[in-house]
Enzyme design. Structure first.
Site, short mmCIF file in Angstrom:
data_model
loop_
_atom_site.label_atom_id
_atom_site.label_comp_id
_atom_site.label_asym_id
_atom_site.label_seq_id
_atom_site.Cartn_x
_atom_site.Cartn_y
_atom_site.Cartn_z
N LYS A 204 -52.06 -14.21 70.79
CA LYS A 204 -51.06 -14.01 71.84
C LYS A 204 -50.06 -12.91 71.52
O LYS A 204 -49.91 -12.48 70.38
CB LYS A 204 -50.37 -15.35 72.15
CG LYS A 204 -51.30 -16.24 72.99
CD LYS A 204 -50.65 -17.44 73.60
CE LYS A 204 -51.70 -18.15 74.49
NZ LYS A 204 -51.21 -19.43 75.01
N ARG A 238 -56.16 -24.48 70.18
CA ARG A 238 -57.05 -23.67 71.02
C ARG A 238 -57.12 -22.26 70.45
O ARG A 238 -56.10 -21.57 70.40
CB ARG A 238 -56.50 -23.66 72.45
CG ARG A 238 -57.35 -22.92 73.47
CD ARG A 238 -56.67 -22.97 74.84
NE ARG A 238 -57.43 -22.31 75.87
CZ ARG A 238 -57.42 -21.00 76.07
NH1 ARG A 238 -56.68 -20.21 75.33
NH2 ARG A 238 -58.16 -20.47 77.04
C1 7PM Z 1 -53.92 -13.71 79.59
C2 7PM Z 1 -52.82 -14.54 79.45
C3 7PM Z 1 -55.14 -14.07 79.07
C4 7PM Z 1 -52.95 -15.72 78.80
C5 7PM Z 1 -55.26 -15.24 78.40
C6 7PM Z 1 -54.16 -16.05 78.27
C7 7PM Z 1 -53.59 -21.57 76.89
C8 7PM Z 1 -54.48 -22.16 77.78
C9 7PM Z 1 -54.65 -20.02 77.90
C10 7PM Z 1 -52.72 -22.40 76.13
C11 7PM Z 1 -53.79 -24.26 77.22
C12 7PM Z 1 -54.85 -17.08 76.17
C13 7PM Z 1 -54.26 -17.32 77.53
N1 7PM Z 1 -53.72 -20.23 76.97
N2 7PM Z 1 -54.60 -23.49 77.94
N3 7PM Z 1 -55.14 -21.16 78.40
N4 7PM Z 1 -52.88 -23.74 76.33
N5 7PM Z 1 -53.86 -25.59 77.34
O1 7PM Z 1 -54.19 -16.32 75.41
O2 7PM Z 1 -51.87 -21.95 75.35
O3 7PM Z 1 -55.91 -17.57 75.85
S1 7PM Z 1 -55.17 -18.48 78.47
#
Ligand code: 7PM
Length: 260
Positions: A204, A238
């Site tokens: 992230k 995750r």
């Molecule tokens: C753009 C922005 C692409 C954010 C991908 C993401 C989480 C999630 C995601 C989390 C839960 C990423 C995120 N992040 N589900 N889905 N918790 N429960 O970096 O932090 O994977 S998508």
């Protein structure tokens, strides 16, 4: 929990898993590397990502869930906010729902309740398109806690068993670096709420902000935060990079006298 993105626009996979065979192979590799759960998503939450219709989201995830549920014995999680996608995914073999909107979408609460599978309720401030413009809180830990407890109460009021719920502070979802760090420091407090805590920190922007590294070079920061989160009470982590994360967690588990 290993991430399986089936979106052509996902920022950290660059769409490389769009093709089905590649997606299946990637999921199998994550399980071989030690993943207990595969989180399957067909809609990107990336700011500015195009929204996906219900039918298209189902077309993306269903064949993969069907194929994986016959090949793998691990838990399959469906990452969606759409009730029709939840229903179709669970019918095809998914055993968990991961909803970044915490079942606040039209019809999501009732459908998820009827499915009888575990649900992860995540906190987000705003919506994916605008959440990072100017995230603001009086007290991020108190506000995230109140939101999550409110959603747990809503689920219980709808008839869902508390035993099926997980909570997630939603790192990076309408949070600046300072907010994410405050939430990380508060993980023991969040874990003490009594529901299994799921965290997503892998690759992230906060790691980019702390290391200056682009998304493809955030493995070390991601593993560090995964280990930290596990030690502070997270039950589910995750991640994109399952092998390195599991290796780090296994070493820690041996030190703690669990496993090995
Ligand atoms: C753009 C922005 C692409 C954010 C991908 C993401 C989480 C999630 C995601 C989390 C839960 C990423 C995120 N992040 N589900 N889905 N918790 N429960 O970096 O932090 O994977 S998508």
């Amino acid at each position: 929990m290993g991430v399986l993105n089936l979106t052509p626009d996902s920022f950290s996979d660059g769409g490389q898993h769009l093709h089905r065979d590649a997606a299946l192979a990637h999921a199998e590799a994550m399980v071989a590397a030690g993943a207990d759960i595969i989180d399957i998503g067909g809609e990107s939450t990336r700011p500015g990502a195009s929204t996906v219709s219900e039918g298209e989201e189902i077309d993306r995830v269903l064949p993969v869930i069907e194929a994986l549920s016959s090949r793998l014995s691990c838990l399959l999680s469906i990452d969606t906010s759409k009730p029709a996608v939840m229903r179709a995914a669970v019918a095809a073999g998914a055993g968990m729902v991961n909803d970044v909107r915490a079942l606040q979408g039209e019809g999501a609460l009732d459908v998820a309740c009827g499915l009888g599978v575990p649900v992860c309720l995540m906190h987000m401030q705003g919506d994916p398109a605008r959440m990072q413009w100017a995230p603001a809180y009086e007290d991020v830990v108190a506000e995230v806690t109140a939101f999550l407890l409110g959603r747990v109460a809503a689920c219980e009021a709808a008839g869902m068993s508390r035993d099926l719920l997980l909570i997630d502070p939603g790192f990076g979802f309408g949070k600046g670096l300072g907010h994410n760090l405050e939430l990380l420091r508060a993980l023991p407090e969040l874990a003490a709420l009594g529901l299994p805590l799921l965290v997503g920190l892998s690759r992230k922007a906060m790691i980019g902000a702390l290391t200056g590294k682009p998304v493809g070079e955030r493995l070390h920061g991601s593993v560090a935060l995964a280990v930290y989160a596990a030690l502070q009470g997270a039950a589910v982590i995750r991640v994109h990079d399952v092998g390195p994360t599991v290796e780090a967690l296994r070493v820690i588990a041996a030190v703690q006298g669990r496993g090995w």
